[in-house]
Design an enzyme around this catalytic site. Structure first.
Site, mmCIF file in Angstrom:
data_model
loop_
_atom_site.group_PDB
_atom_site.id
_atom_site.type_symbol
_atom_site.label_atom_id
_atom_site.label_comp_id
_atom_site.label_asym_id
_atom_site.label_seq_id
_atom_site.Cartn_x
_atom_site.Cartn_y
_atom_site.Cartn_z
ATOM 1 N N GLU A 97 58.339 -8.766 77.406
ATOM 2 C CA GLU A 97 58.100 -8.697 78.693
ATOM 3 C C GLU A 97 57.454 -9.935 79.095
ATOM 4 O O GLU A 97 56.761 -10.331 78.485
ATOM 5 C CB GLU A 97 57.138 -7.676 79.040
ATOM 6 C CG GLU A 97 57.531 -6.319 78.579
ATOM 7 C CD GLU A 97 56.646 -4.999 78.880
ATOM 8 O OE1 GLU A 97 55.611 -5.413 79.490
ATOM 9 O OE2 GLU A 97 57.023 -3.922 78.672
ATOM 10 N N LYS B 53 54.573 -12.051 80.881
ATOM 11 C CA LYS B 53 53.283 -11.793 81.039
ATOM 12 C C LYS B 53 52.794 -12.427 82.351
ATOM 13 O O LYS B 53 52.671 -13.713 82.416
ATOM 14 C CB LYS B 53 52.355 -12.421 79.895
ATOM 15 C CG LYS B 53 50.931 -12.056 80.052
ATOM 16 C CD LYS B 53 50.263 -12.308 78.534
ATOM 17 C CE LYS B 53 48.937 -11.810 78.819
ATOM 18 N NZ LYS B 53 48.008 -12.369 80.031
ATOM 19 N N ASP C 264 50.434 -13.409 85.472
ATOM 20 C CA ASP C 264 49.208 -13.934 85.647
ATOM 21 C C ASP C 264 48.588 -13.438 87.026
ATOM 22 O O ASP C 264 48.491 -14.103 88.122
ATOM 23 C CB ASP C 264 49.319 -15.778 85.645
ATOM 24 C CG ASP C 264 48.088 -16.191 85.360
ATOM 25 O OD1 ASP C 264 47.031 -15.295 84.916
ATOM 26 O OD2 ASP C 264 47.929 -17.174 85.446
ATOM 27 N N TYR D 98 53.988 -1.802 84.085
ATOM 28 C CA TYR D 98 54.386 -2.181 82.806
ATOM 29 C C TYR D 98 53.927 -1.052 81.599
ATOM 30 O O TYR D 98 54.247 -1.313 80.312
ATOM 31 C CB TYR D 98 54.224 -3.521 82.428
ATOM 32 C CG TYR D 98 53.089 -3.934 82.696
ATOM 33 C CD1 TYR D 98 51.903 -3.507 82.024
ATOM 34 C CD2 TYR D 98 52.697 -5.009 83.551
ATOM 35 C CE1 TYR D 98 50.677 -3.890 82.125
ATOM 36 C CE2 TYR D 98 51.359 -5.570 84.088
ATOM 37 C CZ TYR D 98 50.344 -4.924 83.141
ATOM 38 O OH TYR D 98 49.080 -5.642 83.561
ATOM 39 N N LYS E 1 51.407 -16.878 74.187
ATOM 40 C CA LYS E 1 50.957 -17.768 75.335
ATOM 41 C C LYS E 1 51.879 -18.896 75.352
ATOM 42 O O LYS E 1 52.289 -19.453 74.459
ATOM 43 C CB LYS E 1 49.523 -18.243 75.397
ATOM 44 C CG LYS E 1 48.404 -16.907 75.141
ATOM 45 C CD LYS E 1 48.773 -16.117 76.427
ATOM 46 C CE LYS E 1 47.827 -16.713 77.596
ATOM 47 N NZ LYS E 1 46.347 -16.403 77.808
ATOM 48 N N CYS F 97 20.054 -38.903 86.023
ATOM 49 C CA CYS F 97 20.651 -37.677 86.460
ATOM 50 C C CYS F 97 21.281 -38.243 88.216
ATOM 51 O O CYS F 97 20.558 -38.496 88.887
ATOM 52 C CB CYS F 97 19.965 -36.573 86.693
ATOM 53 S SG CYS F 97 20.560 -35.418 87.571
ATOM 54 N N CYS G 225 19.330 -35.977 90.781
ATOM 55 C CA CYS G 225 17.818 -36.086 91.059
ATOM 56 C C CYS G 225 17.087 -37.234 90.837
ATOM 57 O O CYS G 225 15.970 -37.756 90.911
ATOM 58 C CB CYS G 225 17.175 -34.740 90.447
ATOM 59 S SG CYS G 225 17.220 -34.878 88.661
ATOM 60 N N CYS H 151 20.313 -33.054 82.010
ATOM 61 C CA CYS H 151 18.899 -33.268 83.027
ATOM 62 C C CYS H 151 17.977 -32.399 82.662
ATOM 63 O O CYS H 151 18.470 -31.277 82.995
ATOM 64 C CB CYS H 151 19.584 -33.428 84.544
ATOM 65 S SG CYS H 151 18.083 -33.387 85.574
ATOM 66 N N CYS I 196 15.760 -29.998 89.601
ATOM 67 C CA CYS I 196 16.907 -30.503 89.897
ATOM 68 C C CYS I 196 17.918 -30.027 90.982
ATOM 69 O O CYS I 196 18.551 -28.920 90.768
ATOM 70 C CB CYS I 196 17.773 -31.054 88.776
ATOM 71 S SG CYS I 196 19.658 -31.900 88.897
#
Ligand code: IVH
Length: 669
Positions: free
Chosen positions: A112, A114, A116, A226, A314, A408, A411, A426, A431
């Site tokens: 079948e 698959k 998504d 299914y 997959k 960072c 910040c 960080c 932040c």
């Protein structure tokens, strides 16, 4: 004809035209004609409201909005599927089954696509659609009946001209949005200035989770069924026979489903689908193969999360070529500073991609990625696209190497890269880029456990600047909360009182809540013990003292010292204390030995705790942690990128749990 019969006849005609249009894709009347019949039915029903039944085509839309979704248990758990990532794993699956069934003959499978989309369950009692739900955690889903009713291809009543309806029939399937439907939905959203969905799957998920079903009704949702759930008075010999009956009852069943004989034919089917995937009108992310014979399915059985008789094969990630226009540092919710490539937009795997993660500086160096390079990127499923490699032949003279900044980008505080770790972080409690993540963690169950401060509220608190650092939570007043969205007077009061009671907490909870890198729940308890509950002493402790604690290594000690060397972190914590946070000692109890007699094996890359923490957590709760799988193993806890231990666990039939499952187990148990 009397009115009642007229109504019945109109309903039959409409249901029939609906079926021809949405399921068979073979309409025999025009849309105008259909609308005329529907209006006629509406008109008659308005005159005789007593004659309205839930299966009437007029009842698909118009249900009043809900305030939340109820949860609804699945009579049979909705399992998920084990994945095969390549042909070798598909053959290994077939080999395992042959061994189990004790046969050398090719196994007959049903192959079948698959889809998504979003898994759903539909329940029919005496032929009538009575309820429908999402998959949820597999045991309990959300009751989305009134949203599912709006999907035209889902029958409200089973067609019984060829086949009687069973007392009870549960059917599972996938709700999805076609590629064309997705494009047009996003076009409309763009015109209306609304945010766009990233892909058809998210659009389907968002559409199904609307409390107001009229919104769901306006979305182009489709479905294919299914799989059976519980079925009363029906026994089938094969999966395919069940699918044939689904079609007779009027369900949409994917026409690409096909019987295949043996694993090589299944692989052939898989390759063929992979070639076709871009030409299909909807997204698929692989194929599913299921043993056709239901008695054989029964013989090989199921694991805790997935059946042994099926596997999801997959597809390989989809790759395309594009150019890196720039590289920008991005601060995640946990403080990780990651380099992100801004790309010349390309279409891959159903979406337009403009960014790709470069993970960390080591990755950039290893692949020698520079601004201006032409690169191959790949996108697999829902994950953020990544750069596979640079095409060196296309590099020209004006490409620029890149290094992450020392401070960072959000910040300006120092970015710190713990020894041995690839990721720079960080550590600033205040932040802005981390604020939502920090607060969500601060209030979470195992931290300060502030009920009523959910993620939506956190979003609002941060976006309205009511909360800019965690201590701001303790400054909130009723007047602050009431004007917020979805904040009734009562819930505002409850939230304030939950925040108030959270102030009486313990050293370990409070420390864990601060989210210092590598300081998990277990280590927080160790530190509480070592500092005998004296938080201020802990705040000013030196690296040497920290390292003297058995459980604390040099890297962890370094992280803690650095955390407290940032004076703004000290200020935030002191402010919490001035606002009433009080840490009292917590007794550890006998009954905490919830894992007594259980043996755990941790495998793969753990994201919630270090391996050492996991082991100590298990031991502190009376269990045993082992590094190898045997028959005696009670559970395997699998992180990311697992390997051979999983195969071994499957052989021994040891249940495989995620880190989330494990966390749930130790808190609910
Ligand atoms: S069968 C016990 N068949 O994939 C078997 N699932 O990763 C349960 N899915 O939760 C599922 N297409 O939402 C099955 N043809 C198909 C499918 C399919 C898509 C989804 C489903 C399931 C997930 C498992």
């Amino acid at each position: 004809m009397d009115t009642k019969n007229q109504i019945l006849s109109l309903r039959d005609q409409l249901a029939n035209h609906n079926y021809r249009y949405y399921v068979l894709d073979d309409p025999i009347i025009s849309d105008d004609e259909y609308d005329r019949l529907l209006r006629e039915l509406e008109h008659l029903e308005k005159q005789y409201p007593d004659l309205i039944t839930p299966d009437s085509p007029t009842q698909r839309v118009g249900a009043p909005p809900l305030s939340n979704f109820e949860s609804i248990p699945h009579q049979l758990p909705m399992l998920s599927l084990e994945n095969a990532m390549n042909e070798e794993e598909i053959r290994a699956f077939d080999k395992r089954l042959k061994k189990k069934i004790e046969t050398d003959e090719p196994i007959e499978y049903v192959a079948e696509p698959k889809l998504d989309g979003i898994g759903i369950e539909l329940v029919y009692e005496n032929g009538m659609f009575t309820s429908g739900s999402t998959r949820g955690d597999g045991f309990t889903g959300e009751n989305i009946t009134q949203n599912l009713r709006t999907i035209q291809s889902i029958p409200l009543r089973l067609r019984t001209d060829e086949l009687p309806s069973p007392d009870l029939l549960e059917v599972r399937g996938e709700v999805f949005i076609s590629k064309v439907g997705f494009e047009s939905l996003n076009r409309t959203r763009e015109e209306n200035g609304e945010s766009l969905f990233v892909n058809p799957r998210n659009a389907a998920s968002g559409s199904l989770r609307q409390l107001d079903s009229s919104i769901t009704a306006s979305r182009p949702l489709s479905t294919y069924c299914y799989q059976p759930g519980t079925m009363r008075d029906k026994v089938y010999e094969t999966h395919l026979e069940f699918l044939e009956d689904l079609k007779r009852w009027g369900f949409p069943v994917n026409p690409m489903i096909q019987k295949v004989n043996g694993v090589e034919e299944a692989i052939e089917y898989h390759r063929d689908m992979e070639d076709k995937r871009n030409t299909l009108p909807y997204d698929i992310d692989g194929t599913v193969m299921k043993i056709n014979s239901l008695s054989l399915q029964g013989k090989v059985g199921v694991r805790s999360r997935s059946p042994r008789w099926a596997i999801a094969n997959k597809f390989k990630a989809q790759q395309v070529t594009t150019v890196i226009q720039d590289i920008m540092p991005q601060v995640g919710r946990t403080g990780a500073v990651t380099p992100v490539a801004r790309l010349t937009p390309v279409f891959v795997g159903g979406v337009t991609v403009t960014n790709a993660t470069l993970h960390n500086q080591d990755e950039i160096n290893r692949k020698d990625i520079r601004i201006g390079d032409t690169v191959i990127i790949e996108r697999a499923g829902d994950v953020i696209p990544k750069v596979v490699k640079v095409i060196n032949e296309k590099r020209n003279n004006d490409t620029k190497p890149y290094s992450l900044p020392d401070s960072c980008p959000s910040c300006g505080h120092d970015v710190y890269r713990p020894e041995g770790e690839a990721v720079a972080r960080c550590q600033n409690l205040s932040c802005p880029a981390q604020m939502k993540g920090r607060i969500e963690h601060f209030v979470s169950k195992n931290a300060l456990d502030i009920d009523g401060v959910g993620n939506k509220l956190v979003d609002q608190l941060v976006e309205t600047s009511l909360v800019q650092t965690v201590d701001d939570l303790f400054k909130l007043t009723l007047e602050d909360l009431i004007p917020l969205e979805r904040m009734a007077d009562k819930s505002a009061r409850n939230t304030i009182s939950a925040i108030e009671s959270s102030k009486q907490t313990g050293f370990a909870r409070f420390l864990f809540a601060l989210g210092i890198r590598n300081v998990g729940e277990y280590l927080s308890k160790v530190l509480e013990k070592h500092y005998e509950g004296d938080f201020h002493r802990f705040m000013s402790s030196k690296k040497k003292e920290l390292e003297s604690i058995f459980e604390v290594g040099g890297i962890v000690a370094d992280g803690i010292v650095r955390f407290w060397s940032d004076s703004s972190n000290v200020d935030v914590v002191n402010s919490c204390f001035s606002l009433g946070v009080t840490l009292s000692p917590v007794e550890s109890k006998e009954k905490d030995q919830v894992l007594a007699g259980k043996t755990f094996v941790f495998t793969g890359v753990l994201t919630k705790f270090t391996r050492k923490e996991a082991k100590e957590l298990v031991e502190s709760l009376g269990g045993r942690a082992s590094s190898s799988v045997s028959k005696k193993t009670t559970f395997i806890i699998a992180g990311q990128s697992t390997g051979s231990k999983i195969t071994k666990a499957q052989e021994f039939g040891v249940p495989i749990l995620s880190e989330d499952d494990f966390q749930k187990m130790i808190h609910i148990n």
